[in-house]
Scaffold this active site. Structure first.
Site, PDB file in Angstrom:
ATOM      1  N   CYS A 182       0.865  -1.177   0.000  1.00  0.00           N
ATOM      2  CA  CYS A 182       0.000   0.000   0.000  1.00  0.00           C
ATOM      3  C   CYS A 182       0.901   1.226   0.000  1.00  0.00           C
ATOM      4  CB  CYS A 182      -0.942  -0.018   1.207  1.00  0.00           C
ATOM      5  SG  CYS A 182      -0.078  -0.084   2.795  1.00  0.00           S
ATOM      6  N   THR A 183       0.355   2.392   0.229  1.00  0.00           N
ATOM      7  CA  THR A 183       1.139   3.620   0.096  1.00  0.00           C
ATOM      8  C   THR A 183       2.273   3.696   1.101  1.00  0.00           C
ATOM      9  OG1 THR A 183      -0.864   4.737  -0.672  1.00  0.00           O
ATOM     10  CG2 THR A 183       1.017   6.124  -0.072  1.00  0.00           C
TER      11      THR A 183
END
Length: 245
Positions: A182-183
């Protein structure tokens, strides 16, 4: 570029949320920081922007609390703060999954470092010879800005949809090594724990998420930009703003 942008999180039990919020907000305002800090019983999630000296002073202050002593931020720079104000908010979860049995503060999922993931992708398998499957745990509009090559993604409108989506797809991962990403690492940490609870055996989270991968590895095996939740819109693999404020 004169503004340092940081993001960081820590899953750790917090039971003094109101008092902690007041102290953090006071310190942020004194240092003229901009951004958002989320506090919940499960931990802290922060996004801040300011000149480096102010960010360093804040982190030195925050790390005096033993609960945050090992907080390790991801960094990027911009010409102006990508946030318009400073907010410190109390939430039920620092990342909403609505899966109360997932408690990262009680034990993290195994992780893979960005440099090791790059090596796995270069060689086409992990160090035990298993095929590697990349699993994007972000929402559909984030994925559309960019993602790794040959990634599994579920077109999620919300992270709360992830548990059901991956449970229905578990056969895909048999005999393979799965790396959730994810980020910044927070969603893929919860995702990896959930997948292990489903009985998917070889699951790792990407330590530090996409932003740490960019910082340490660059854009190898990546296509496009990385969506970020501020006025920059996205950053490229050099961590430069794609849409400067």
């Amino acid at each position: 570029m004169t503004i340092l942008n940081i993001s960081a999180y820590k899953f750790v039990g917090l039971d003094d949320l109101a008092e902690l919020r007041a102290r953090i907000l006071e310190r942020c305002e004194a240092l003229a920081l901009k951004g958002t800090i989320l506090l919940a019983p499960e931990g802290i999630n922060l996004f801040l922007a300011a000149p480096r000296e102010a960010i360093t002073e804040f982190l030195d202050w925050l790390r005096q609390d033993p609960r945050f002593a090992d907080l390790t931020p991801k960094e990027s720079v911009s010409d102006a703060p990508p946030f318009g104000r400073m907010r410190v908010r109390l939430k039920k979860e620092i990342i909403t999954m609505r899966a109360p049995t997932i408690r990262p503060a009680e034990g993290r999922a195994p992780h893979v470092l960005p440099t090791d993931l790059r090596r796995w992708l270069d060689q086409g398998h992990d160090d035990d010879g298993r095929p590697v499957v990349l699993l994007d745990t972000r929402n559909d509009y984030e994925v559309s800005a960019g993602t790794f090559e040959n990634t599994v993604e579920y077109g999620l409108a919300s992270f709360t949809e992830f548990p059901a989506a991956v449970a229905a797809d578990r056969e895909r991962f048999e005999g393979k090594t799965v790396v959730s990403f994810c980020t910044g690492g927070i969603r893929c940490e919860k995702a990896a724990i959930h997948m292990r609870e489903l009985g998917i055996e070889h699951v790792f989270q990407l330590e530090g998420g996409i932003l740490k991968y960019f910082e340490e590895v660059g854009g190898a095996h990546w296509r496009g930009d990385c969506f970020v939740f501020d006025a920059r819109g996205a950053v490229d693999p050099s961590l430069a703003p794609s849409s400067p404020p």
